[in-house]
Structures are given as structure tokens and as C-alpha cells.
Design a protein around this motif. Structure first.
Motif, PDB file in Angstrom:
ATOM      1  N   SER A  50      -3.736   9.051  -4.773  1.00  0.00           N
ATOM      2  CA  SER A  50      -3.084   9.033  -3.436  1.00  0.00           C
ATOM      3  C   SER A  50      -2.267   7.603  -3.230  1.00  0.00           C
ATOM      4  O   SER A  50      -3.209   6.594  -3.569  1.00  0.00           O
ATOM      5  N   ALA A  51      -0.978   7.590  -2.853  1.00  0.00           N
ATOM      6  CA  ALA A  51      -0.687   6.280  -2.432  1.00  0.00           C
ATOM      7  C   ALA A  51      -0.233   5.141  -3.420  1.00  0.00           C
ATOM      8  O   ALA A  51      -0.101   3.919  -3.187  1.00  0.00           O
ATOM      9  N   VAL A  52      -0.108   5.838  -4.644  1.00  0.00           N
ATOM     10  CA  VAL A  52       0.471   4.824  -5.743  1.00  0.00           C
ATOM     11  C   VAL A  52       1.996   4.676  -5.852  1.00  0.00           C
ATOM     12  O   VAL A  52       2.346   4.125  -6.489  1.00  0.00           O
ATOM     13  N   GLY A  53       2.449   5.778  -5.073  1.00  0.00           N
ATOM     14  CA  GLY A  53       4.124   5.803  -5.142  1.00  0.00           C
ATOM     15  C   GLY A  53       4.430   6.983  -5.862  1.00  0.00           C
ATOM     16  O   GLY A  53       5.954   6.894  -6.246  1.00  0.00           O
ATOM     17  N   LYS A  54       3.988   7.855  -6.026  1.00  0.00           N
ATOM     18  CA  LYS A  54       4.670   8.908  -6.720  1.00  0.00           C
ATOM     19  C   LYS A  54       5.903   9.844  -6.131  1.00  0.00           C
ATOM     20  O   LYS A  54       6.859  10.036  -6.612  1.00  0.00           O
ATOM     21  N   SER A  55       5.700   9.848  -4.925  1.00  0.00           N
ATOM     22  CA  SER A  55       6.669  10.438  -4.263  1.00  0.00           C
ATOM     23  C   SER A  55       8.028   9.727  -4.147  1.00  0.00           C
ATOM     24  O   SER A  55       9.033  10.063  -4.281  1.00  0.00           O
ATOM     25  N   ASN A  56       7.662   8.154  -3.957  1.00  0.00           N
ATOM     26  CA  ASN A  56       8.885   7.286  -3.933  1.00  0.00           C
ATOM     27  C   ASN A  56       9.549   7.120  -5.593  1.00  0.00           C
ATOM     28  O   ASN A  56      10.847   6.921  -5.543  1.00  0.00           O
ATOM     29  N   LEU A  57       8.443   7.287  -6.186  1.00  0.00           N
ATOM     30  CA  LEU A  57       9.450   7.395  -7.767  1.00  0.00           C
ATOM     31  C   LEU A  57      10.230   8.378  -7.950  1.00  0.00           C
ATOM     32  O   LEU A  57      11.221   8.445  -8.476  1.00  0.00           O
ATOM     33  N   LEU A  58       9.718   9.651  -7.444  1.00  0.00           N
ATOM     34  CA  LEU A  58      10.646  10.702  -7.463  1.00  0.00           C
ATOM     35  C   LEU A  58      11.919  10.676  -6.514  1.00  0.00           C
ATOM     36  O   LEU A  58      13.054  11.016  -6.870  1.00  0.00           O
ATOM     37  N   ALA A  59      11.631  10.090  -5.195  1.00  0.00           N
ATOM     38  CA  ALA A  59      12.846   9.993  -4.274  1.00  0.00           C
ATOM     39  C   ALA A  59      13.886   9.180  -5.076  1.00  0.00           C
ATOM     40  O   ALA A  59      15.079   9.143  -5.063  1.00  0.00           O
ATOM     41  N   GLY A 102       2.533   2.091 -14.709  1.00  0.00           N
ATOM     42  CA  GLY A 102       1.979   1.059 -13.685  1.00  0.00           C
ATOM     43  C   GLY A 102       3.051   0.770 -12.678  1.00  0.00           C
ATOM     44  O   GLY A 102       3.972   0.038 -12.792  1.00  0.00           O
ATOM     45  N   ASN A 103       2.970   1.250 -11.516  1.00  0.00           N
ATOM     46  CA  ASN A 103       4.015   1.174 -10.376  1.00  0.00           C
ATOM     47  C   ASN A 103       3.909   0.214  -9.352  1.00  0.00           C
ATOM     48  O   ASN A 103       2.714  -0.660  -9.476  1.00  0.00           O
ATOM     49  N   LYS A 104       4.567  -0.199  -8.812  1.00  0.00           N
ATOM     50  CA  LYS A 104       4.808  -1.519  -7.705  1.00  0.00           C
ATOM     51  C   LYS A 104       4.771  -2.678  -8.136  1.00  0.00           C
ATOM     52  O   LYS A 104       4.160  -3.767  -8.048  1.00  0.00           O
ATOM     53  N   THR A 105       5.526  -2.985  -9.447  1.00  0.00           N
ATOM     54  CA  THR A 105       5.752  -4.355  -9.764  1.00  0.00           C
ATOM     55  C   THR A 105       6.310  -5.538  -9.036  1.00  0.00           C
ATOM     56  O   THR A 105       6.164  -6.689  -9.398  1.00  0.00           O
ATOM     57  N   ASP A 106       6.856  -4.896  -8.028  1.00  0.00           N
ATOM     58  CA  ASP A 106       7.371  -5.920  -6.852  1.00  0.00           C
ATOM     59  C   ASP A 106       6.432  -6.629  -6.072  1.00  0.00           C
ATOM     60  O   ASP A 106       6.639  -7.635  -5.546  1.00  0.00           O
ATOM     61  N   LEU A 107       5.070  -6.079  -6.341  1.00  0.00           N
ATOM     62  CA  LEU A 107       3.821  -6.691  -5.695  1.00  0.00           C
ATOM     63  C   LEU A 107       3.318  -7.587  -6.774  1.00  0.00           C
ATOM     64  O   LEU A 107       2.204  -7.643  -6.985  1.00  0.00           O
ATOM     65  N   LYS A 108       3.971  -8.533  -7.088  1.00  0.00           N
ATOM     66  CA  LYS A 108       3.611  -9.681  -8.024  1.00  0.00           C
ATOM     67  C   LYS A 108       2.333 -10.271  -7.438  1.00  0.00           C
ATOM     68  O   LYS A 108       1.231 -10.488  -8.352  1.00  0.00           O
ATOM     69  N   ASP A 109       2.286 -10.696  -6.478  1.00  0.00           N
ATOM     70  CA  ASP A 109       1.301 -11.770  -5.820  1.00  0.00           C
ATOM     71  C   ASP A 109      -0.060 -10.869  -5.747  1.00  0.00           C
ATOM     72  O   ASP A 109      -0.977 -11.509  -5.662  1.00  0.00           O
ATOM     73  N   ALA A 110       0.174  -9.563  -5.655  1.00  0.00           N
ATOM     74  CA  ALA A 110      -1.058  -8.965  -5.721  1.00  0.00           C
ATOM     75  C   ALA A 110      -1.643  -8.050  -6.705  1.00  0.00           C
ATOM     76  O   ALA A 110      -2.429  -7.307  -6.646  1.00  0.00           O
ATOM     77  N   ARG A 111      -1.283  -8.335  -7.952  1.00  0.00           N
ATOM     78  CA  ARG A 111      -1.447  -7.771  -9.026  1.00  0.00           C
ATOM     79  C   ARG A 111      -2.848  -7.750  -9.410  1.00  0.00           C
ATOM     80  O   ARG A 111      -3.524  -8.845  -9.308  1.00  0.00           O
ATOM     81  N   GLU A 112      -3.413  -6.681  -9.732  1.00  0.00           N
ATOM     82  CA  GLU A 112      -4.815  -6.503 -10.068  1.00  0.00           C
ATOM     83  C   GLU A 112      -5.198  -6.167 -11.466  1.00  0.00           C
ATOM     84  O   GLU A 112      -6.068  -6.322 -12.065  1.00  0.00           O
ATOM     85  N   VAL A 113      -4.076  -5.519 -11.908  1.00  0.00           N
ATOM     86  CA  VAL A 113      -4.027  -4.925 -13.240  1.00  0.00           C
ATOM     87  C   VAL A 113      -2.817  -5.505 -14.209  1.00  0.00           C
ATOM     88  O   VAL A 113      -1.940  -5.335 -13.816  1.00  0.00           O
ATOM     89  N   SER A 114      -3.333  -6.226 -15.222  1.00  0.00           N
ATOM     90  CA  SER A 114      -2.380  -6.827 -16.052  1.00  0.00           C
ATOM     91  C   SER A 114      -1.438  -5.723 -16.846  1.00  0.00           C
ATOM     92  O   SER A 114      -1.899  -4.711 -17.153  1.00  0.00           O
ATOM     93  N   THR A 115      -0.352  -6.295 -17.341  1.00  0.00           N
ATOM     94  CA  THR A 115       0.446  -5.200 -17.928  1.00  0.00           C
ATOM     95  C   THR A 115      -0.301  -4.793 -19.358  1.00  0.00           C
ATOM     96  O   THR A 115       0.077  -3.903 -19.931  1.00  0.00           O
ATOM     97  N   ASP A 116      -0.962  -6.045 -19.977  1.00  0.00           N
ATOM     98  CA  ASP A 116      -1.623  -5.945 -21.306  1.00  0.00           C
ATOM     99  C   ASP A 116      -2.530  -4.743 -21.239  1.00  0.00           C
ATOM    100  O   ASP A 116      -2.842  -4.074 -22.099  1.00  0.00           O
ATOM    101  N   GLU A 117      -3.557  -4.726 -20.062  1.00  0.00           N
ATOM    102  CA  GLU A 117      -4.393  -3.951 -19.771  1.00  0.00           C
ATOM    103  C   GLU A 117      -3.807  -2.361 -19.995  1.00  0.00           C
ATOM    104  O   GLU A 117      -4.392  -1.297 -20.523  1.00  0.00           O
ATOM    105  N   GLY A 118      -2.620  -2.053 -19.209  1.00  0.00           N
ATOM    106  CA  GLY A 118      -1.875  -0.804 -19.034  1.00  0.00           C
ATOM    107  C   GLY A 118      -1.436  -0.641 -20.497  1.00  0.00           C
ATOM    108  O   GLY A 118      -1.685   0.844 -20.905  1.00  0.00           O
ATOM    109  N   LYS A 119      -0.682  -1.371 -21.339  1.00  0.00           N
ATOM    110  CA  LYS A 119      -0.163  -1.149 -22.716  1.00  0.00           C
ATOM    111  C   LYS A 119      -1.647  -0.816 -23.457  1.00  0.00           C
ATOM    112  O   LYS A 119      -1.217   0.258 -24.297  1.00  0.00           O
TER     113      LYS A 119
END
Length: 224
Positions: free
Chosen positions: A23-32, A126-143
């Protein structure tokens, strides 16, 4: 997969794609953002079934993607098998600023595979890349996770539109490519059966009309 065709008309393909994740990861906003180019900064959890149908043109064919949102059920861990039924694609979304949503990816993959075909085309988002300063999961981890699970991967921002369209198109195009290879293979088999009346049909590259019709052995990979 549902395939509709009419004589002398372009074939229509209808692909059901589901959005899954905490919940609240931004699924509905991605669709919108993808369907209506809208964003709701104060959006609440979706209530009730919601889906949008978007049309795409791939290789001259009209493709319709019917994209389903989880309708807020993920809050109660009650996403039902009916939600997944018939799905041929999935966007599994986590929030790069909340590690717990990334840690839930395995659970969602298990649920997806339990209730749908193991061959559902899946992209890890990996959504919400605009929250750069709050990042807890790196791009490499996702990859790395996507590579380990055989998934496509992309980072997005529903807020600033980054990679949103590309993410949905990646899934739809790969579904279309897989379907095209299957249809092509079935056509070859049908030709062999229908022309079988005592004659040998050799399905090789000797016939110039068959050039370029061999299925592509490469299975596309995704990146960000």
C-alpha cells in the motif's frame, strides 16, 4: 490471452495487466499518470475495483492494455485470485524511500505465481525517484533483485512522469512479442497439419517466403 480478429482488419489484442505491491507505493498514481497524465499528491488508498484501458500501436497492430489496480485490498492482504485471473503482465511496485516495501517484493512474486501463470511478464518498479534525499533502496539493489528473479526493471516517478510510459510499454511490448512468436509457431504447425495429406512439409529457411519468420531466441531484458 484474449485475441480478437476481423477479416481484412487489423487484429486487436487485449492484455490484462495488474499492478501489485504494498500500500502507498504509488500504484494508483502510476496508472493515473500513464492513462490520464494526472497525479494526485493527496490521493487516498483505492477503494473498489479500478482499471483503465489504454491503446497502443505495435508493428501496425492495435493493442489494448487493460490495467488493473489492486483496489486497496493489499492493505488487508486480501488480493484475491480473481484479481490475477487472466493477467498476462504485472507491474510489481515498491517505494525507493521505504525499504520495507522492497522487502515485500518476494511475497508479492509468490502471490503472483500462485494465482496466475508463471510466465506472466513482470517488471519490477522502483517508484518515487523524485524523493532522492529519502532513498533507502539503491538502484543497484533493484537491478540485482530483478536480475535474480528474471524480471524487467525500471525506476519511475509518477510525480514528474519519469519512465512511467516506458514502464508500461515495456510490459505490453514484451507480451506482444511473446504472443507473436507463439502465433507464428502455431501457424507453422497448422500448415504442417493442413498440408499433411501424404506430403512432407519441411519448415526450414529454404523457402524465401519464410525468411525472417523464425522466433527471436532472445528474451528481452529490462533496465532503468
Amino acid at each position: 490471452m484474449d485475441v480478437y480478429s476481423e477479416e481484412e482488419k487489423t487484429e486487436d489484442y487485449l492484455f490484462k495487466i495488474v499492478l501489485i505491491g504494498d500500500s502507498a507505493v504509488g500504484k494508483s498514481n502510476l496508472l493515473a499518470r500513464f492513462a490520464r497524465d494526472e497525479f494526485y499528491p493527496n490521493s487516498k488508498s483505492t477503494i473498489g475495483v479500478e482499471f483503465q484501458t489504454q491503446k497502443m500501436n505495435i508493428n501496425g497492430k492495435e493493442v489494448k492494455a487493460q490495467i488493473w489496480d489492486t483496489a486497496g485490498q493489499e492493505r488487508f492482504r486480501a488480493v484475491t485470485s480473481a484479481y490475477y485471473r487472466g493477467a498476462v503482465g504485472a507491474l510489481l511496485v515498491y517505494d525507493i524511500s521505504r525499504r520495507q516495501t522492497f522487502d515485500s517484493v518476494g511475497k508479492w512474486l509468490n502471490e503472483l505465481h500462485t494465482h496466475s501463470d508463471m510466465n506472466v511478464v513482470t517488471i519490477l518498479i522502483g517508484n518515487k525517484t523524485d524523493l532522492k534525499d529519502a532513498r533507502e533502496v539503491s538502484t543497484d539493489e533493484g537491478k540485482d533483485l530483478a536480475e535474480a528473479q528474471g524480471l524487467f526493471f525500471m525506476e519511475t516517478s509518477a510525480l514528474d512522469s519519469s519512465n512511467v510510459t516506458a514502464a508500461f510499454q515495456t510490459v505490453v511490448r514484451e507480451i506482444y512479442n511473446i504472443l507473436s512468436r507463439k502465433v507464428m509457431s502455431n501457424e507453422f504447425k497448422q500448415d504442417a497439419r493442413s498440408m499433411g495429406n501424404g506430403k512432407t512439409v519441411v519448415l526450414q529457411g529454404d523457402d524465401p517466403n519464410l525468411e525472417g519468420n523464425n522466433p527471436d531466441p532472445k528474451n528481452g531484458g529490462g533496465c532503468c
